[in-house]
Motif scaffolding. Structure first.
Motif, short mmCIF file in Angstrom:
data_model
loop_
_atom_site.label_atom_id
_atom_site.label_comp_id
_atom_site.label_asym_id
_atom_site.label_seq_id
_atom_site.Cartn_x
_atom_site.Cartn_y
_atom_site.Cartn_z
N THR A 1 -1.99 4.57 -20.64
CA THR A 1 -1.83 3.13 -20.39
C THR A 1 -0.36 2.76 -20.23
N TYR A 2 0.50 3.38 -21.05
CA TYR A 2 1.93 3.10 -20.99
C TYR A 2 2.50 3.44 -19.60
N PHE A 3 2.18 4.63 -19.11
CA PHE A 3 2.72 5.04 -17.81
C PHE A 3 2.15 4.20 -16.67
N ALA A 4 0.89 3.80 -16.78
CA ALA A 4 0.30 2.95 -15.75
C ALA A 4 0.97 1.58 -15.73
N ARG A 5 1.34 1.09 -16.90
CA ARG A 5 1.96 -0.24 -16.98
C ARG A 5 3.36 -0.27 -16.38
N ILE A 6 4.00 0.89 -16.25
CA ILE A 6 5.33 0.93 -15.64
C ILE A 6 5.30 0.27 -14.27
N TYR A 7 4.19 0.47 -13.57
CA TYR A 7 4.05 -0.08 -12.22
C TYR A 7 2.94 -1.12 -12.14
N ASP A 8 2.66 -1.78 -13.26
CA ASP A 8 1.66 -2.86 -13.29
C ASP A 8 0.32 -2.40 -12.74
N MET A 9 -0.14 -1.25 -13.20
CA MET A 9 -1.45 -0.72 -12.80
C MET A 9 -2.41 -0.85 -13.97
N PRO A 10 -3.37 -1.76 -13.91
CA PRO A 10 -4.34 -1.88 -15.01
C PRO A 10 -5.16 -0.60 -15.14
N LEU A 11 -5.24 -0.07 -16.34
CA LEU A 11 -6.01 1.14 -16.61
C LEU A 11 -7.21 0.76 -17.46
N SER A 12 -8.40 0.94 -16.94
CA SER A 12 -9.60 0.51 -17.65
C SER A 12 -9.89 1.42 -18.85
N PRO B 1 -0.11 -9.44 -7.62
CA PRO B 1 1.11 -8.71 -7.99
C PRO B 1 0.83 -7.35 -8.62
N GLU B 2 -0.43 -7.08 -8.97
CA GLU B 2 -0.76 -5.81 -9.60
C GLU B 2 -0.98 -4.72 -8.57
N TYR B 3 -0.82 -3.48 -9.02
CA TYR B 3 -1.05 -2.32 -8.16
C TYR B 3 -2.30 -1.59 -8.66
N THR B 4 -2.79 -0.67 -7.85
CA THR B 4 -4.06 -0.01 -8.13
C THR B 4 -3.85 1.45 -8.47
N ILE B 5 -4.43 1.87 -9.58
CA ILE B 5 -4.34 3.27 -9.97
C ILE B 5 -5.29 4.07 -9.09
N SER C 1 -7.64 7.38 -7.59
CA SER C 1 -8.83 8.03 -8.15
C SER C 1 -8.49 9.24 -9.02
N LYS C 2 -7.42 9.97 -8.70
CA LYS C 2 -7.06 11.15 -9.51
C LYS C 2 -6.66 10.74 -10.91
N LEU C 3 -5.83 9.72 -11.01
CA LEU C 3 -5.38 9.25 -12.32
C LEU C 3 -6.53 8.60 -13.09
N ASP C 4 -7.35 7.85 -12.37
CA ASP C 4 -8.51 7.22 -13.00
C ASP C 4 -9.46 8.27 -13.53
N LEU C 5 -9.64 9.36 -12.79
CA LEU C 5 -10.55 10.44 -13.22
C LEU C 5 -10.07 11.08 -14.52
N ILE C 6 -8.79 11.35 -14.62
CA ILE C 6 -8.23 11.93 -15.84
C ILE C 6 -8.45 10.99 -17.02
N ASP D 1 0.83 -1.21 0.00
CA ASP D 1 0.00 0.00 0.00
C ASP D 1 0.87 1.25 0.00
N GLN D 2 1.94 1.22 0.75
CA GLN D 2 2.86 2.36 0.81
C GLN D 2 3.51 2.60 -0.55
N PHE D 3 3.98 1.53 -1.18
CA PHE D 3 4.61 1.66 -2.49
C PHE D 3 3.59 2.07 -3.55
N ASN D 4 2.36 1.58 -3.41
CA ASN D 4 1.31 1.93 -4.37
C ASN D 4 1.12 3.44 -4.44
#
Length: 531
Positions: free
Chosen positions: A200-211, A234-238, A240-245, A167-170
């Motif tokens: 999507t590219y930047f989210a994938r840097i940290y294994d964050m699925p972007l819907s 093993p995945e991380y969560t994007i 709300s700010k990034l998801d909103l954009i 959670d801290q690293f996320n």
């Protein structure tokens, strides 16, 4: 004295382990059992007392244990001691991750990616241990595990520490790519420049699925696949700010007249996506960038663009308000079930009328979001049901068990689907009912928002009818009601309190009047609705 105890322990340790080996008739190479057991204990104690040890000391321990673990190469030994071996490796990488995270120079992208890579090794090793699948602690008494205290306590501690660190690293990972998302947002002034692929590219840097469900015109469903309670994704969560954009740019792209969409494009899903976007915006209102860039004017322009390109259907027949909670209506040439709250409402245990309710809120969607913030805080998330009612809407809470003295019922036993419990009771409940009077209290709140107060009949609500009402409901405010504006709003509150004398008996509506609406709201943590 402590040094003597430690020396004595490690002096006696090989003899104890050799005795275990002899009892189990196991053969190892280069004392692999002793090496693994000592590595486990050293790394477990290092993690436990991490904050009290110096960085230099931790670095020396990790270097030593890395070398020790590298000596274990016997594949048959590793296979026989699979859980302990992987668990120990997970401890090693967790300690490395914690140590690395204390270095300020790691907080750049390359450092964070290195940190993630090491921490992923800890997650992978822990998942590979398969504590539940191998029934590690359920196969009888294991002398080795008992000697080194490898048990459920140590398992749950490591599980907790990994999830806490994740959670801290996320948060760090989200903060690192937020500037990139803001830059892409600023650059996307036209459909040609809308760059979802870069997001999507930047989210994938940290294994964050972007819907991209909005672009695909698919309803986003929350799917929770069954998995072990000791599995760490093993995945991380994007956030709300990034998801909103991301949601805004997808909606903006679709709304552009220059963008062609398939002929079977579902407008209902699109408008629901816009409403979800607005709801998410409320969660991020504290962020300055979101507050300035996605202000009400920008959101209104987006809605206007959507409505011009995707006009709302106007061939919906005028709705009738029957007394039944659900009815089939012919809409747009097909069958569509409309759910209504009974009008007049069944006789309640307590009722109250609030005039001039929330005058600052213009639309029904704003009223709904205001109510939902209170419900969520009070533990009613996913336990709210919606209906049409007069020129507004009604919502009810799921049937819940509660204590008359105001104390909370455990979350696992709070909400129920059937007041009768389907006739299934635990042996404990049956045994308890043989010796004690077992009484239970249940309730259901009903809130109706309209331009006038709701009326109440003389026919009391029954347990069966309450269950039927809940079954015939929406899980969110109907789309065509969300932008409805009511200059004057009246809130009608009905509380249906059922009392059950004993297990197996039919619950009956309590009409004693002992508890007022205010008492029930306070007991449930919902007082802010009328404050």
């Amino acid at each position: 004295m402590k040094l003597f105890i430690y020396l004595l322990f490690f002096f006696m340790m090989p003899f104890s382990l050799n005795e275990v080996l002899a009892q189990g008739n196991l053969q190892t190479t280069n004392n692999d059992t002793i090496t693994l057991a000592q590595a486990y204990m050293n790394l477990y104690l290092t993690e436990t007392y991490f904050d009290t040890l110096s960085k230099e000391r931790i670095s020396k321990i990790l270097a030593f244990e890395e070398n020790e673990l590298s000596k274990i190469n016997d594949k048959s030994f590793i296979e026989k001691n699979h859980s302990l071996y992987q668990f120990t490796n997970s401890l090693y990488f967790l300690n490395r991750s914690k140590l690395l995270s204390q270095q300020r120079e790691v907080y750049n992208r390359s450092g964070l990616r290195r940190l993630k890579s090491i921490f992923d090794e800890s997650i992978q090793a822990y998942n590979s241990a398969k504590i539940d699948e191998y029934q590690t602690f359920a196969n009888g008494k294991n002398n080795l595990y008992e000697i080194i205290s490898f048990d459920q306590v140590s398992n749950y501690r490591l599980l907790f520490e990994i999830r806490k660190l994740k959670d801290q690293f996320n948060r760090l990972f989200n903060e690192d790519i937020y500037p990139d998302f803001k830059r892409i947002f600023k650059r996307s002034s036209s459909p040609e420049k809308t760059d979802i692929d870069s997001l999507t590219y930047f989210a994938r840097i940290y294994d964050m699925p972007l819907s991209t469900a909005i672009l695909r015109n698919k309803a986003e469903l929350d799917v929770f696949p069954f998995q072990s309670s000791t599995f760490i994704t093993p995945e991380y969560t994007i956030d709300s700010k990034l998801d909103l954009i991301s949601r805004y740019l997808q909606l903006k792209y679709l709304a552009s007249p220059k963008v062609q969409v398939p002929r079977n494009f579902n407008k209902t899903i699109l408008y629901e996506a816009y409403d979800d976007f607005l709801e998410l915006k409320l969660e991020t209102i504290g962020d300055q960038f979101i507050r300035e860039e996605l202000n009400p004017r920008v959101c209104a322009i987006l809605l206007d663009e959507i409505e011009r390109k995707f006009p709302r259907d106007k061939n919906v027949k005028e709705l009738v308000h029957p007394s039944a909670p659900g009815i089939m209506m012919e809409i747009s040439g097909g069958n569509y079930k409309q759910y209504f709250f009974p009008n007049p409402a069944p006789l309640a245990s307590a009722d109250s009328i609030i005039n001039q309710f929330k005058p600052s809120l213009n639309t029904l969607n704003q009223v709904d979001r205001s109510l939902m913030s209170v419900f969520t805080t009070a533990g009613y998330k996913n336990q709210v049901h919606y209906y049409y009612d007069m020129d507004g809407f009604a919502l009810t809470t799921s049937l819940e068990k509660f204590n008359l003295n105001g104390t909370a019922v455990s979350s696992s036993n709070r909400f129920i689907k059937n007041l009768g419990g389907n006739g299934k009771f635990s042996y404990y409940e049956i045994f308890k009912s043989m010796f004690f009077d077992v009484e239970s209290e249940y309730r259901m709140f009903a809130f109706i928002i309209a331009s006038q107060s709701a009326t109440m009949s003389n026919e009391a609500m029954t347990a069966g009818f309450a269950e039927e009402i809940l079954q015939n409901s929406y899980d969110r405010l109907p789309a065509e009601l969300r932008n409805v504006s009511l200059p004057t709003k009246v809130l009608s509150i009905f509380v249906y309190h059922f009392h059950q004398n004993d297990i197996g008996e039919v619950p009956e509506l309590d009409l004693s009047g002992k508890l007022s609406v205010q008492d029930h709201l306070k007991n449930a943590g919902l007082s802010k609705i009328i404050d």
